[in-house]
Scaffold this motif. Structure first.
Motif, short mmCIF file in Angstrom:
data_model
loop_
_atom_site.label_atom_id
_atom_site.label_comp_id
_atom_site.label_asym_id
_atom_site.label_seq_id
_atom_site.Cartn_x
_atom_site.Cartn_y
_atom_site.Cartn_z
N ASP A 53 40.94 106.79 16.90
CA ASP A 53 41.34 105.72 17.81
C ASP A 53 41.19 106.14 19.27
O ASP A 53 40.61 105.40 20.07
CB ASP A 53 42.79 105.31 17.51
N ILE A 54 41.69 107.31 19.60
CA ILE A 54 41.60 107.79 20.99
C ILE A 54 40.15 107.94 21.42
O ILE A 54 39.76 107.49 22.50
CB ILE A 54 42.36 109.12 21.16
N GLU A 55 39.35 108.55 20.57
CA GLU A 55 37.95 108.79 20.94
C GLU A 55 37.18 107.48 21.13
O GLU A 55 36.44 107.33 22.09
CB GLU A 55 37.27 109.66 19.89
N VAL A 56 37.37 106.53 20.21
CA VAL A 56 36.65 105.27 20.33
C VAL A 56 37.16 104.48 21.54
O VAL A 56 36.36 103.88 22.27
CB VAL A 56 36.72 104.45 19.02
N GLN A 57 38.46 104.51 21.77
CA GLN A 57 39.01 103.81 22.95
C GLN A 57 38.43 104.40 24.25
O GLN A 57 38.14 103.66 25.18
CB GLN A 57 40.54 103.93 22.99
N MET A 58 38.30 105.71 24.30
CA MET A 58 37.85 106.37 25.53
C MET A 58 36.33 106.41 25.69
O MET A 58 35.81 106.22 26.79
CB MET A 58 38.40 107.80 25.60
N ASN A 59 35.61 106.67 24.59
CA ASN A 59 34.18 106.93 24.68
C ASN A 59 33.31 106.06 23.79
O ASN A 59 32.12 106.31 23.66
CB ASN A 59 33.91 108.41 24.36
N GLY A 60 33.91 105.09 23.14
CA GLY A 60 33.13 104.23 22.26
C GLY A 60 32.78 104.92 20.95
O GLY A 60 33.03 106.11 20.76
N ILE A 61 32.18 104.16 20.06
CA ILE A 61 31.85 104.69 18.74
C ILE A 61 30.83 105.82 18.84
O ILE A 61 30.90 106.80 18.09
CB ILE A 61 31.37 103.58 17.78
N LEU A 62 29.88 105.72 19.76
CA LEU A 62 28.88 106.79 19.88
C LEU A 62 29.54 108.07 20.37
O LEU A 62 29.19 109.16 19.92
CB LEU A 62 27.75 106.36 20.81
N GLY A 63 30.51 107.95 21.27
CA GLY A 63 31.25 109.12 21.73
C GLY A 63 32.02 109.77 20.59
O GLY A 63 32.07 111.00 20.49
N PHE A 64 32.60 108.95 19.73
CA PHE A 64 33.29 109.49 18.56
C PHE A 64 32.32 110.29 17.69
O PHE A 64 32.62 111.41 17.27
CB PHE A 64 33.92 108.36 17.73
N LEU A 65 31.16 109.72 17.42
CA LEU A 65 30.19 110.38 16.55
C LEU A 65 29.64 111.66 17.17
O LEU A 65 29.35 112.61 16.44
CB LEU A 65 29.05 109.41 16.20
N GLU A 66 29.51 111.68 18.47
CA GLU A 66 28.98 112.87 19.15
C GLU A 66 30.02 113.96 19.34
O GLU A 66 29.69 115.13 19.44
CB GLU A 66 28.45 112.48 20.55
N ASN A 67 31.28 113.57 19.40
CA ASN A 67 32.35 114.52 19.69
C ASN A 67 32.72 115.29 18.42
O ASN A 67 32.33 114.94 17.33
CB ASN A 67 33.57 113.76 20.23
N SER A 68 33.53 116.32 18.60
CA SER A 68 33.95 117.13 17.45
C SER A 68 34.70 116.29 16.41
O SER A 68 34.68 116.61 15.22
CB SER A 68 34.81 118.30 17.91
N THR A 69 35.33 115.21 16.84
CA THR A 69 36.03 114.35 15.88
C THR A 69 35.06 113.70 14.91
O THR A 69 35.43 113.38 13.78
CB THR A 69 36.84 113.25 16.61
N GLY A 70 33.83 113.50 15.33
CA GLY A 70 32.81 112.91 14.47
C GLY A 70 32.49 113.76 13.24
O GLY A 70 32.02 113.24 12.23
N ARG A 71 32.77 115.07 13.32
CA ARG A 71 32.56 115.94 12.16
C ARG A 71 33.37 115.45 10.97
O ARG A 71 33.05 115.76 9.84
CB ARG A 71 32.99 117.37 12.46
N TYR A 72 34.42 114.71 11.26
CA TYR A 72 35.32 114.22 10.21
C TYR A 72 35.10 112.75 9.90
O TYR A 72 36.03 112.06 9.48
CB TYR A 72 36.77 114.49 10.62
#
Length: 181
Positions: A53-72
């Motif tokens: 939720d935090i990652e998508v709110q801050m950086n969008g879905i692409l940011g989530f996928l690119e960030n370390s959280t996307g590993r999960y």
């Protein structure tokens, strides 16, 4: 953790979840996030959903996928299914399918960051090339179905709270064990 573990026993689950969300990036929780698969499901699920939720709110879905959280990504889909957030899980599965159809993995997206400088401002296209732009557009379009962008969608945090209420003692015990580790 900011709240002493003993306090969690007398706090409402919603307040414990708020506390968790605030402290998620601080020790000892930050250490747990390095290998989320090793922690009990009752603690892993809220961490995955909060991170998503935090990652998508801050950086969008692409940011989530690119960030370390996307590993999960797969674990996040499973967490959403576990709390009965089926629409959000379905959307993430569709996004995962789009990536697979384009031969892209989260690891590939993360590896494209290897040559980036800290605090470098760049675009998805600059970082991953034109070949992934169509995929990115499809993913962003699909992500429009997520509860984050659609107020009429199921309230994921209400479902998460209901899940944690049913497992309150186990949730508190996991937090206490984390604090004492």
């Amino acid at each position: 953790m900011a709240n002493p573990p003993g306090e969690y026993r007398s706090m409402p689950v919603a307040d414990i979840l708020d506390s968790l969300a605030i402290q998620i990036c601080e020790p000892p929780l930050s250490k747990l996030r390095e290998d989320l698969r090793s922690i009990p499901e009752v603690l892993r699920i809220p961490i995955l959903i909060i991170d998503f939720d935090i990652e998508v709110q801050m950086n969008g879905i692409l940011g989530f996928l690119e960030n370390s959280t996307g590993r999960y990504l797969t674990d996040t889909i499973d967490a959403l299914e576990t709390i009965a957030a089926h629409d959000a899980a379905k959307t993430l599965r569709a996004i995962h399918r789009i990536m697979s159809e384009h031969g892209v993995t989260v690891e590939r997206l993360r590896n494209d960051f290897a040559d980036a400088q800290e605090f470098q401002i760049t675009s998805f296209r600059e970082l991953h090339g034109d070949e992934l732009s169509q995929m990115a557009d499809l993913i962003v379009g699909e992500a429009g179905e997520l509860y984050i962008y659609d107020p009429a969608a199921a309230q994921v945090f209400d479902l998460l709270l209901a899940y944690l209420e049913r497992r309150r003692d186990e949730f508190v015990a996991s937090l206490e064990a984390c604090a004492s580790a």
